[in-house]
Write an enzyme that holds these catalytic residues in place. Structure first.
Site, mmCIF file in Angstrom:
data_model
loop_
_atom_site.group_PDB
_atom_site.id
_atom_site.type_symbol
_atom_site.label_atom_id
_atom_site.label_comp_id
_atom_site.label_asym_id
_atom_site.label_seq_id
_atom_site.Cartn_x
_atom_site.Cartn_y
_atom_site.Cartn_z
ATOM 1 N N ILE A 170 3.145 4.662 0.214
ATOM 2 C CA ILE A 170 4.634 4.819 -0.045
ATOM 3 C C ILE A 170 5.300 3.436 -0.176
ATOM 4 O O ILE A 170 6.151 3.362 -1.034
ATOM 5 C CB ILE A 170 5.080 5.704 1.137
ATOM 6 C CG1 ILE A 170 4.335 6.906 1.422
ATOM 7 C CG2 ILE A 170 6.488 5.956 1.174
ATOM 8 C CD1 ILE A 170 4.343 7.657 2.548
ATOM 9 N N SER A 185 0.884 -1.228 -0.157
ATOM 10 C CA SER A 185 0.076 -0.068 0.005
ATOM 11 C C SER A 185 0.886 1.304 0.078
ATOM 12 O O SER A 185 2.043 1.257 0.450
ATOM 13 C CB SER A 185 -0.864 -0.091 1.281
ATOM 14 O OG SER A 185 -1.580 1.115 1.454
ATOM 15 N N TYR A 222 1.808 7.561 17.923
ATOM 16 C CA TYR A 222 2.676 7.619 16.368
ATOM 17 C C TYR A 222 3.944 8.449 16.476
ATOM 18 O O TYR A 222 4.935 7.961 16.009
ATOM 19 C CB TYR A 222 1.620 7.898 15.451
ATOM 20 C CG TYR A 222 2.123 8.123 14.149
ATOM 21 C CD1 TYR A 222 2.013 7.138 13.364
ATOM 22 C CD2 TYR A 222 2.579 9.343 13.576
ATOM 23 C CE1 TYR A 222 2.644 7.234 11.770
ATOM 24 C CE2 TYR A 222 3.075 9.573 12.201
ATOM 25 C CZ TYR A 222 2.988 8.546 11.306
ATOM 26 O OH TYR A 222 3.443 8.546 10.082
HETATM 27 N N1 LIG Z 1 1.412 9.303 4.183
HETATM 28 C C1 LIG Z 1 2.142 10.403 4.811
HETATM 29 O O1 LIG Z 1 1.830 11.443 4.684
HETATM 30 C C2 LIG Z 1 3.020 9.770 5.868
HETATM 31 C C3 LIG Z 1 4.057 10.843 6.417
HETATM 32 C C4 LIG Z 1 5.189 10.770 7.175
HETATM 33 C C5 LIG Z 1 5.148 9.342 7.525
HETATM 34 N N2 LIG Z 1 4.712 8.219 6.689
HETATM 35 C C6 LIG Z 1 5.164 6.979 7.084
HETATM 36 O O2 LIG Z 1 5.208 6.175 5.898
HETATM 37 C C7 LIG Z 1 4.758 4.854 5.892
HETATM 38 C C8 LIG Z 1 3.942 4.364 5.057
HETATM 39 O O3 LIG Z 1 2.681 5.006 5.140
HETATM 40 P P1 LIG Z 1 1.702 5.168 4.211
HETATM 41 O O4 LIG Z 1 1.061 6.501 4.380
HETATM 42 O O5 LIG Z 1 1.937 4.507 2.883
HETATM 43 O O6 LIG Z 1 0.298 4.360 4.793
HETATM 44 P P2 LIG Z 1 -0.449 2.913 4.509
HETATM 45 O O7 LIG Z 1 -1.008 3.114 2.862
HETATM 46 O O8 LIG Z 1 -1.407 2.771 5.409
HETATM 47 O O9 LIG Z 1 0.733 1.772 4.304
HETATM 48 C C9 LIG Z 1 1.085 1.353 5.713
HETATM 49 C C10 LIG Z 1 1.545 -0.042 5.282
HETATM 50 O O10 LIG Z 1 2.158 -0.591 6.516
HETATM 51 C C11 LIG Z 1 1.406 -1.872 6.937
HETATM 52 N N3 LIG Z 1 1.406 -2.486 8.096
HETATM 53 C C12 LIG Z 1 0.800 -1.707 9.198
HETATM 54 N N4 LIG Z 1 1.352 -2.588 10.360
HETATM 55 C C13 LIG Z 1 1.651 -3.612 9.834
HETATM 56 C C14 LIG Z 1 2.312 -4.805 10.507
HETATM 57 N N5 LIG Z 1 2.206 -4.897 11.770
HETATM 58 N N6 LIG Z 1 3.141 -5.738 9.757
HETATM 59 C C15 LIG Z 1 3.169 -5.583 8.576
HETATM 60 N N7 LIG Z 1 2.575 -4.437 7.634
HETATM 61 C C16 LIG Z 1 1.846 -3.463 8.492
HETATM 62 C C17 LIG Z 1 -0.011 -1.964 6.162
HETATM 63 O O11 LIG Z 1 -0.605 -2.951 5.826
HETATM 64 P P3 LIG Z 1 -2.071 -3.255 5.852
HETATM 65 O O12 LIG Z 1 -2.449 -2.844 4.320
HETATM 66 O O13 LIG Z 1 -2.302 -4.970 5.936
HETATM 67 O O14 LIG Z 1 -2.706 -2.712 6.847
HETATM 68 C C18 LIG Z 1 0.379 -0.855 4.827
HETATM 69 O O15 LIG Z 1 0.735 -1.820 3.914
HETATM 70 C C19 LIG Z 1 4.331 4.712 7.490
HETATM 71 O O16 LIG Z 1 5.380 4.154 8.208
HETATM 72 C C20 LIG Z 1 4.011 6.212 7.857
HETATM 73 O O17 LIG Z 1 4.012 6.254 9.285
HETATM 74 C C21 LIG Z 1 3.662 8.683 5.923
#
Ligand SMILES: NC(=O)c1ccc[n+]([C@@H]2O[C@H](COP(=O)([O-])OP(=O)(O)OC[C@H]3O[C@@H](n4cnc5c(N)ncnc54)[C@H](OP(=O)(O)O)[C@@H]3O)[C@@H](O)[C@H]2O)c1
Length: 315
Positions: free
Chosen positions: A51, A49, A201
């Protein structure tokens, strides 16, 4: 871009973390070589999913063999199919691991070591922003387990394969949200006070950044570098689910997942000093606020707690 303008963008937060900041900075970047990761092997957690999926697609397009480390195999297989449709001939595998479950991390790491000789790039991208306080199977607060304990255990167990790379790289995907929180030295598991998912978080994203130099030193002799980075504000399923109001208000300014993945791709492909915190291909300060600063003794205390909880030796 001039360093002073870059720093100004960073300190405004709104401009630096959003798409305009990226577009301004990107104007002075050269593209990564199309074969920048040819022959490298990469493991990316949470790669079904947002990033993580964009990082996987980007690394595959640069020639890496990529393993999507996911907790839902079906969604992982669907993401792998999307990536190979976009980059025909790419090698994209799927491995199951719930990174918050230390027993599952051990199983996964041992299976990887059995089947893979070498790991060049390990990206700890999986992230959660829960509504209520929940715990991992081992009884750790879920953000701590997902962002810190699982990643440090996985890194430690996979260190022999990273060492065989000769230049192994570990990348922790943190968040600019960490600037709002100091190290939670007295309540690492967030057991006291009202629980707010955004605080949990940010505290654990802060721990990732605080432990980056510690991890860098720990693995230096094995020629494994450790970096943390933040992607800026990115329009992903995670943001939509966790922060719907923020997304509604900022949507025109949000980065695409591929844009959010850029710094991690660049770190995977570029020789940079180990132990630093990066955003938009530039090292960033660990703190903006005086109240978030902590002593080396506190950093050490959090490291000792986390290593004991993850079941690894502190030194
Ligand atoms: N989007 C932003 O603006 C932003 C900003 C700062 C930092 N980040 C960081 O970027 C990273 C990616 O976030 P995103 O925005 O792309 O969110 P996302 O679309 O929700 O992706 C998060 C991913 O982490 C997986 N995940 C969560 N818990 C897990 C576990 N226990 N074991 C294995 N996989 C797990 C989820 O799997 P499922 O699909 O199974 O839930 C999903 O694939 C995160 O670390 C987030 O904190 C994002």
């Amino acid at each position: 871009m001039h360093d002073r303008l870059d720093t100004l963008l960073d300190r405004t937060v709104l401009l630096g973390y959003s798409r305009p900041g990226l577009l301004l900075r990107r104007a002075s970047w050269g593209p990564l070589a199309p074969d920048a990761l040819q022959g490298r092997t990469a493991l990316i957690t949470g790669a079904n999913s947002g990033i993580g999926k964009a990082m996987a697609a980007g690394m595959a397009a640069l020639g890496a063999e990529v393993t999507l480390v996911v907790r839902d195999t079906e969604r992982g297989v669907a993401a792998a199919a999307e990536i190979t449709a976009h980059t025909p001939g790419a090698t994209v595998r799927v491995a199951r691991c719930d990174i918050s479950d230390l027993a599952d991390v051990r199983r996964f790491a041992h299976e990887m070591l059995d089947h893979t000789d070498r790991v060049d790039i390990l990206v700890h991208n999986a992230g959660v922003l829960p509504r209520t306080r929940t715990e991992s199977p081992q009884g750790h607060e879920i953000c701590l387990a997902t962002h810190v304990l699982g990643p440090i255990l996985a890194t430690d167990l996979l260190a022999p394969a990273l060492q065989r790379s000769g230049a192994g790289r570990v990348i922790l995907v943190s968040s600019g949200g960490m600037y709002s929180q100091p190290l939670p030295v007295r309540d690492i598991e967030y057991r006291t006070g009202d629980y707010h998912g955004a605080t949990a978080y940010a505290r654990t994203k802060r721990i990732q950044v605080a432990l980056t130099p510690v991890l860098a030193e720990r693995y230096a002799a094995q020629h494994i570098s450790v970096h943390s980075m933040h992607p800026g504000w990115v329009d992903t399923p995670g943001i939509e689910a966790a922060l719907p109001r923020f997304r509604r208000l900022t949507r025109p300014l949000l980065r695409t997942p591929a844009e959010g993945a850029d710094t991690a791709l660049w770190l995977a492909a570029t020789e940079v000093p180990s132990g630093k915190f990066w955003h938009d291909r530039h090292p960033r300060p660990e703190h903006y606020l005086r109240r978030t600063r902590v002593s080396e003794a506190d950093r050490e205390r959090v490291w000792r707690y986390c290593t004991a909880a993850a079941g690894i030796t502190p030194s």
